[in-house]
Motif scaffolding. Sequence first.
Motif, PDB file in Angstrom:
ATOM      1  N   THR A  13       0.830  -1.205   0.000  1.00 50.85           N
ATOM      2  CA  THR A  13       0.000   0.000   0.000  1.00 50.85           C
ATOM      3  C   THR A  13       0.863   1.254   0.000  1.00 50.85           C
ATOM      4  OG1 THR A  13      -1.725  -1.184   1.201  1.00 50.85           O
ATOM      5  CG2 THR A  13      -1.820   1.221   1.235  1.00 50.85           C
ATOM      6  N   ILE A  14       1.891   1.264   0.814  1.00 52.89           N
ATOM      7  CA  ILE A  14       2.796   2.421   0.852  1.00 52.89           C
ATOM      8  C   ILE A  14       3.511   2.578  -0.486  1.00 52.89           C
ATOM      9  CG2 ILE A  14       4.923   3.323   1.902  1.00 52.89           C
ATOM     10  CD1 ILE A  14       3.905   2.152   4.563  1.00 52.89           C
ATOM     11  N   GLY A  15       3.956   1.472  -1.070  1.00 54.23           N
ATOM     12  CA  GLY A  15       4.623   1.517  -2.367  1.00 54.23           C
ATOM     13  C   GLY A  15       3.713   2.031  -3.467  1.00 54.23           C
ATOM     14  N   LEU A  16       2.474   1.554  -3.497  1.00 54.34           N
ATOM     15  CA  LEU A  16       1.536   2.006  -4.518  1.00 54.34           C
ATOM     16  C   LEU A  16       1.150   3.472  -4.332  1.00 54.34           C
ATOM     17  CD1 LEU A  16      -0.734  -1.146  -4.817  1.00 54.34           C
ATOM     18  CD2 LEU A  16       0.916  -0.292  -6.492  1.00 54.34           C
ATOM     19  N   LEU A  17       0.981   3.904  -3.099  1.00 53.16           N
ATOM     20  CA  LEU A  17       0.691   5.321  -2.853  1.00 53.16           C
ATOM     21  C   LEU A  17       1.862   6.211  -3.258  1.00 53.16           C
ATOM     22  CD1 LEU A  17      -1.224   5.196   0.542  1.00 53.16           C
ATOM     23  CD2 LEU A  17      -2.149   5.797  -1.697  1.00 53.16           C
ATOM     24  N   ILE A  53       4.176   9.990  -7.264  1.00 50.06           N
ATOM     25  CA  ILE A  53       5.220  10.300  -8.254  1.00 50.06           C
ATOM     26  C   ILE A  53       4.601  10.551  -9.624  1.00 50.06           C
ATOM     27  CG2 ILE A  53       7.143   9.291  -9.543  1.00 50.06           C
ATOM     28  CD1 ILE A  53       7.983   7.950  -6.890  1.00 50.06           C
ATOM     29  N   PHE A  54       3.685   9.677 -10.049  1.00 51.18           N
ATOM     30  CA  PHE A  54       3.085   9.857 -11.372  1.00 51.18           C
ATOM     31  C   PHE A  54       2.189  11.086 -11.430  1.00 51.18           C
ATOM     32  CE2 PHE A  54       4.500   5.541 -12.165  1.00 51.18           C
ATOM     33  CZ  PHE A  54       4.940   5.659 -13.476  1.00 51.18           C
ATOM     34  N   GLN A  55       1.503  11.398 -10.350  1.00 51.50           N
ATOM     35  CA  GLN A  55       0.691  12.613 -10.342  1.00 51.50           C
ATOM     36  C   GLN A  55       1.580  13.854 -10.441  1.00 51.50           C
ATOM     37  OE1 GLN A  55      -2.669  13.063 -10.472  1.00 51.50           O
ATOM     38  NE2 GLN A  55      -2.740  10.869 -10.828  1.00 51.50           N
ATOM     39  N   LEU A  56       2.729  13.828  -9.791  1.00 54.03           N
ATOM     40  CA  LEU A  56       3.667  14.956  -9.900  1.00 54.03           C
ATOM     41  C   LEU A  56       4.259  15.044 -11.303  1.00 54.03           C
ATOM     42  CD1 LEU A  56       5.469  14.741  -6.437  1.00 54.03           C
ATOM     43  CD2 LEU A  56       3.825  16.468  -7.202  1.00 54.03           C
ATOM     44  N   ILE A  89       6.406  16.164 -19.997  1.00 56.52           N
ATOM     45  CA  ILE A  89       6.343  14.750 -19.618  1.00 56.52           C
ATOM     46  C   ILE A  89       4.927  14.220 -19.824  1.00 56.52           C
ATOM     47  CG2 ILE A  89       6.585  13.131 -17.704  1.00 56.52           C
ATOM     48  CD1 ILE A  89       8.801  14.909 -16.631  1.00 56.52           C
ATOM     49  N   ARG A  90       3.918  15.046 -19.544  1.00 59.67           N
ATOM     50  CA  ARG A  90       2.526  14.628 -19.710  1.00 59.67           C
ATOM     51  C   ARG A  90       2.241  14.269 -21.171  1.00 59.67           C
ATOM     52  NH1 ARG A  90      -0.303  18.838 -17.475  1.00 59.67           N
ATOM     53  NH2 ARG A  90      -0.300  19.897 -19.455  1.00 59.67           N
ATOM     54  N   TYR A  91       2.911  14.937 -22.099  1.00 55.80           N
ATOM     55  CA  TYR A  91       2.727  14.656 -23.527  1.00 55.80           C
ATOM     56  C   TYR A  91       3.047  13.191 -23.839  1.00 55.80           C
ATOM     57  CZ  TYR A  91       3.290  14.845 -28.575  1.00 55.80           C
ATOM     58  OH  TYR A  91       3.180  14.597 -29.914  1.00 55.80           O
ATOM     59  N   TYR A  92       4.059  12.632 -23.190  1.00 59.89           N
ATOM     60  CA  TYR A  92       4.450  11.251 -23.459  1.00 59.89           C
ATOM     61  C   TYR A  92       3.671  10.230 -22.627  1.00 59.89           C
ATOM     62  CZ  TYR A  92       8.309  13.296 -26.003  1.00 59.89           C
ATOM     63  OH  TYR A  92       9.054  14.010 -26.892  1.00 59.89           O
ATOM     64  N   LEU A  93       3.102  10.640 -21.521  1.00 64.79           N
ATOM     65  CA  LEU A  93       2.386   9.711 -20.654  1.00 64.79           C
ATOM     66  C   LEU A  93       0.897   9.593 -20.986  1.00 64.79           C
ATOM     67  CD1 LEU A  93       3.922  10.523 -17.145  1.00 64.79           C
ATOM     68  CD2 LEU A  93       4.407   8.585 -18.620  1.00 64.79           C
ATOM     69  N   VAL A  94       0.309  10.653 -21.556  1.00 59.84           N
ATOM     70  CA  VAL A  94      -1.131  10.678 -21.789  1.00 59.84           C
ATOM     71  C   VAL A  94      -1.388  10.681 -23.291  1.00 59.84           C
ATOM     72  CG1 VAL A  94      -3.277  11.949 -21.347  1.00 59.84           C
ATOM     73  CG2 VAL A  94      -1.448  11.953 -19.650  1.00 59.84           C
ATOM     74  N   LYS A  95      -2.089   9.674 -23.766  1.00 57.97           N
ATOM     75  CA  LYS A  95      -2.366   9.545 -25.201  1.00 57.97           C
ATOM     76  C   LYS A  95      -3.226  10.696 -25.715  1.00 57.97           C
ATOM     77  CE  LYS A  95      -2.319   7.116 -29.012  1.00 57.97           C
ATOM     78  NZ  LYS A  95      -1.101   6.972 -29.791  1.00 57.97           N
ATOM     79  N   VAL A  96      -4.147  11.180 -24.920  1.00 56.87           N
ATOM     80  CA  VAL A  96      -5.034  12.266 -25.344  1.00 56.87           C
ATOM     81  C   VAL A  96      -4.232  13.531 -25.624  1.00 56.87           C
ATOM     82  CG1 VAL A  96      -6.969  13.721 -24.618  1.00 56.87           C
ATOM     83  CG2 VAL A  96      -6.983  11.285 -24.122  1.00 56.87           C
TER      84      VAL A  96
END
Length: 70
Positions: A32-36, A41-44, A51-58
């Motif tokens: 749980t701690i690892g997933l949180l 990290i991904f939200q940041l 970076i969002r350009y490469y992570l989000v297809k939309v």
Amino acid sequence: MDNNDDPNQPNRYEDIFLMFSALVEKWLVRATIGLLTLLLIFQLLLLSPSIRYYLVKVEQLEGVSFVRSE
């Protein structure tokens, strides 16, 4: 004489179950701690447009952003 009828004496099955459940609980807390941490990290990372350009297809499908000039 069998002492398994004594309610004050711990049962071997209960000891094994308590050891197993403590181990599983420890791993669940770690997971749980690892997933949180990964979620944070991904939200940041999504805050950065480059970076969002490469992570989000939309983001790739939307095209050129409109800039208003005054």
